[in-house]
Design an enzyme around this catalytic site. Sequence first.
Site, short mmCIF file in Angstrom:
data_model
loop_
_atom_site.label_atom_id
_atom_site.label_comp_id
_atom_site.label_asym_id
_atom_site.label_seq_id
_atom_site.Cartn_x
_atom_site.Cartn_y
_atom_site.Cartn_z
N ASP A 67 2.25 16.93 5.30
CA ASP A 67 1.54 16.07 5.51
C ASP A 67 1.50 15.89 7.51
O ASP A 67 2.37 17.01 7.81
CB ASP A 67 1.85 14.70 5.32
N ASN A 136 9.14 3.30 -0.54
CA ASN A 136 8.21 2.70 -1.56
C ASN A 136 7.50 3.49 -2.61
O ASN A 136 6.76 3.24 -3.30
CB ASN A 136 7.18 1.98 -0.72
N HIS A 138 6.49 6.61 -2.01
CA HIS A 138 5.38 7.56 -1.59
C HIS A 138 5.87 9.08 -1.71
O HIS A 138 7.12 9.25 -1.81
CB HIS A 138 4.99 7.13 -0.15
N GLU A 143 0.47 6.76 -0.72
CA GLU A 143 1.05 5.55 -0.73
C GLU A 143 1.03 4.98 -2.01
O GLU A 143 0.10 5.45 -3.05
CB GLU A 143 0.53 4.32 0.27
C1 GLP Z 1 8.06 10.55 5.39
C2 GLP Z 1 7.14 11.61 4.67
C3 GLP Z 1 7.47 12.10 3.51
C4 GLP Z 1 9.13 11.89 3.30
C5 GLP Z 1 9.65 10.59 3.28
C6 GLP Z 1 10.93 10.17 3.27
O1 GLP Z 1 7.19 9.43 5.57
N1 GLP Z 1 5.85 11.74 4.99
O2 GLP Z 1 7.16 13.30 3.02
O3 GLP Z 1 9.56 12.38 1.87
O4 GLP Z 1 8.71 9.66 4.25
O5 GLP Z 1 11.59 10.42 4.70
P1 GLP Z 1 13.01 10.35 4.93
O6 GLP Z 1 13.58 11.49 4.69
O7 GLP Z 1 13.15 10.13 6.51
O8 GLP Z 1 13.63 9.02 4.05
#
Ligand code: GLP
Length: 249
Positions: A67, A136, A138, A143
């Site tokens: 992403d 959440n 995702h 989402e």
């Molecule tokens: C982000 C990314 C995800 C990632 C998630 C967890 O928003 N788009 O691909 O897995 O959130 O992030 P973190 O590792 O900072 O908890």
Amino acid sequence: MKTQICSNAQAAAKLTADIIARELRANPRLVLGLATGRTMEGVYRELVRLHAKEKLDFSRCKTFNLDEYVGLPSGDSQSYHFFMKERLFSRVNINLRSMHLPDGMSPDLDAECAAYEKKIKDAGGIDLQILGIGQNGHLGFNEPHSDFAARTHVQTLSLATRTQNAPLFPDPDAMPRRAITMGVGTIMEARQCLLLATGREKAGMVARAFQGPVTNSIPASVAQRHPRFTVILDADAAAEINSPAAAAA
Ligand code: GLP
């Protein structure tokens, strides 16, 4: 779905990196799906170490990130382009033409999404997809209530995701409201998936996603339907899993 629980976050990141390294050594032309987020930092640190100390070779692999935010140029320190360059790409011998992220600055975002799908297809599909999980549930930026058949698309970010990620921005209000993300359908076509989650704040969601019913209100729960999906947890993230049928690593 297989679960592996490690004693701490560092061990979980190391196990994830070791599996990536094993797959890359077995197939130097590996097509690797990559993720960003705080959880991934330890994985990239370990891959950089393996490159420096054990000559782990990235020269023939291809990468596709999950992403990217819409509206952030690649030089913006909050963009995922920047994250990947800083944490991995500039530190290993990857061919810069072989790494791909969606372009959130494209004037035609739908065309960019379609082109991204085509690039993945032309590369032969993703061999190994690395994933994190949002608080959440995702997956990438898919989402809650995302369609499980979705392909790469523009996603409006939920309030929960904005609350989770905004503190990473020097000006939290500057966090984009949209992102391009591979769809759940795209992710599920990867031949193998590895999801890493660490920290107590993920424990509730981890238990719901991987021990509860498969539902698109928790996109990560789709993992249960993939034939080759490994969830790697540290003890904190595993805290709410009931009697895990898991191998301690
Ligand atoms: C982000 C990314 C995800 C990632 C998630 C967890 O928003 N788009 O691909 O897995 O959130 O992030 P973190 O590792 O900072 O908890």
